[in-house]
Design a protein around this motif. Structure first.
Motif, mmCIF file in Angstrom:
data_model
loop_
_atom_site.group_PDB
_atom_site.id
_atom_site.type_symbol
_atom_site.label_atom_id
_atom_site.label_comp_id
_atom_site.label_asym_id
_atom_site.label_seq_id
_atom_site.Cartn_x
_atom_site.Cartn_y
_atom_site.Cartn_z
ATOM 1 N N ASN A 87 0.850 -1.119 0.226
ATOM 2 C CA ASN A 87 0.158 0.042 0.183
ATOM 3 C C ASN A 87 0.955 1.122 0.100
ATOM 4 N N THR A 92 3.468 -6.363 5.892
ATOM 5 C CA THR A 92 2.194 -6.216 5.050
ATOM 6 C C THR A 92 1.481 -5.035 4.839
ATOM 7 N N GLY A 93 2.338 -3.782 5.375
ATOM 8 C CA GLY A 93 1.511 -2.439 4.886
ATOM 9 C C GLY A 93 2.529 -1.502 5.103
#
Length: 509
Positions: free
Chosen positions: A65, A130-131
């Motif tokens: 992201n 993960t982000g």
């Protein structure tokens, strides 16, 4: 004179007891021990930063992201990617000065080996991020750990090489950024074709992290801390010769006591602030090369994989420019500030070519882009000037830390000067910024030369009796006396005096 503050004191050999041929052979042996290890180590540090750029075109932006849609348009903002890129340098800024002072107190090679292992582990752990917030945290701690490598290598080199030898040796290991640009582009091109359960960019990080962890063991096994403790590679007479030839260089002694008055003096020294400013200005350029390099080259009209390969010529520019200025500045005495200014010109030329040239001819744009990485040449001369012109163990560590703080400030600013929305305008802001900072660096180099020349002249007028107390650190075995009886770069090593305290010290230009 017995050498102080070393783990095993070695009685220096009188300067006259060896000839220049023997000294050259010994320096060559030192090169064979130190340079391959330091070059590959620094290349690994550059490689993990280059992986971040390469991974950006292989799904990293989407998976973590790091790009967000711009409302009302079909474009994406890379502001998060810029922030994650900058987080590395925030960690570096936090760590570089404390770690530089800590390395002065510890066995430097053992400390570096442990930190290199830790940095490899952090690189491997990227695959579990993960982000956006996890990416920022991972990059911050990676920068914190890696902040030890450059100051540590400068410290090691200044213990082994005289001031005239230093620029070329710094350039050799720093040129690993160019060498690894060439080969890592091809390597990441191959890894980008990987097919498996993980995204291609994760294989890049697994490879980079694992090889770094293994390499830390090689560093521990091979590199010696200082000439006085290098029993594995040099016999007693060679160690004595190494110690004696460095007796005019403070960093040739393993000084492990932090002197806080030298920290205060460093804060008041305009040279150190100027070194920091030049390091910052030069590394603003890196925003368009490392973090956004693949994205910019891709906008010339290449695919993601082709964009990786098209960055290889820039690595050649790094090697040629760094080796050339390193040789010339060592070959011709007191010319470093001149070569620093001259070496900024190819970088400015590259920025002008990209900005004003036609992208219809992709080869022209790639040629201009390949000149940009030559900013490594003026930077390595800033590092060499900072090492050569600051005396006192603690003050020298502060000067080295200041240069690398500037390096990080530039790296933080740089990515924010690359705006993907300006792709149709050929990233105009990026190239104008590069032209401006290179011009400022040239100006600062000229100011530094004038100021140091005036200070040398003032000391020449007031100095008396320097011949009986000083050695020339440009070459300890061949004392160079100026016509007026002064010397360049001399200091009283056994007293750990700063360049302000030692009236016989002469600044290198």
């Amino acid at each position: 004179m017995a050498l102080q503050h070393t783990a095993h004191a070695v009685e220096p050999v009188a300067v006259s007891r060896w000839d220049q041929k023997a000294e050259r052979r010994l320096v060559w042996k030192v090169d064979l021990v130190l340079m391959p290890i330091m070059t590959f180590s620094y290349g690994l540090q550059f490689y993990d930063k280059l992986v971040f750029s390469s991974a950006a075109v292989f799904g990293l932006l989407r998976d973590l992201n790091l790009e967000t849609p711009v409302p009302g348009t079909n474009t994406f903002s890379t502001q998060r990617y810029s922030t994650a890129s900058a987080a590395f340098y925030w960690g570096y800024i936090v760590g570089v000065l404390p770690i530089a002072l800590i390395l002065q107190r510890l066995p430097v090679v053992k400390a570096l080996s442990a930190l290199i292992f830790l940095w490899g582990l952090i690189v491997m752990l990227t695959v579990v991020v993960t982000g956006f917030h996890g990416a920022v945290a991972q990059r911050f701690f990676l920068g914190l750990v890696e902040s030890a490598v450059s100051p540590g290598f400068v410290l090691l080199c200044s213990r082994w090489y005289t001031k005239s030898e230093l620029p070329l040796r710094l350039g050799i290991w720093y040129s690993a950024t160019g060498l690894f640009s060439i080969f890592s582009s091809v390597l990441n091109f191959a890894i980008g074709h990987a097919h498996g359960s993980l995204a291609p960019w994760k294989y890049m990080y697994l490879f980079a992290g694992s090889i770094t962890m293994l390499w830390s063991l090689v560093v521990l096994a091979v590199l010696p801390d200082s000439p006085a403790t290098s029993h594995r590679w040099f016999n007693e007479s060679e160690r004595a010769m190494l110690v004696s030839r460095m007796r005019g260089n403070l960093a040739g002694v393993d000084v492990r006591k932090v002197k806080w008055y030298q920290v205060r003096e460093a804060l008041r020294d305009y040279k150190i602030w100027l070194f920091c400013a030049m390091g910052s200005a030069i590394y603003v350029t890196n925003g368009g090369v490392t973090a956004f390099g693949s994205l910019i080259v891709k906008s010339f009209g290449y695919s993601s994989l082709q964009a990786l390969l098209m960055q290889s010529p820039g690595g050649g520019a790094v090697c040629v420019s760094v080796w050339l200025v390193g040789y010339l500045s060592g070959r011709f005495k007191n010319t470093r500030t001149l070569w620093l200014a001259i070496s900024c010109l190819p970088v400015m030329a590259g920025a002008i070519i990209i900005w004003r040239g036609s992208w219809d001819h992709r080869g022209l744009a790639v040629f201009g882009y390949s000149l940009i990485p030559a900013f490594a040449a003026p930077y390595i001369l800033v590092v060499a000037l900072a090492s050569a012109n600051v005396a006192g163990g603690t003050k020298k560590a502060c000067a080295t830390g200041a240069v690398f703080i500037g390096y990080n400030i530039g790296n933080i600013i740089g990515p924010y000067l690359v705006n993907e929305k300006q792709a149709d305008l050929k990233y105009r802001t990026t190239w104008i910024a590069i032209i401006v900072v290179m011009s400022l660096t040239m100006l600062a180099s000229c100011v530094l030369r004038v100021m140091l020349s005036r200070e040398n002249a003032r000391r020449d007028r007031t100095s008396q009796g320097a011949l009986n107390t000083a050695y020339d650190t440009e070459k300890a075995s061949d004392i160079d006396v100026n016509e007026d009886g002064s010397f360049e770069g001399i200091m009283h090593v056994d007293k750990d005096l700063t360049d302000w305290e030692d009236a016989s010290f002469r600044y290198s230009l």
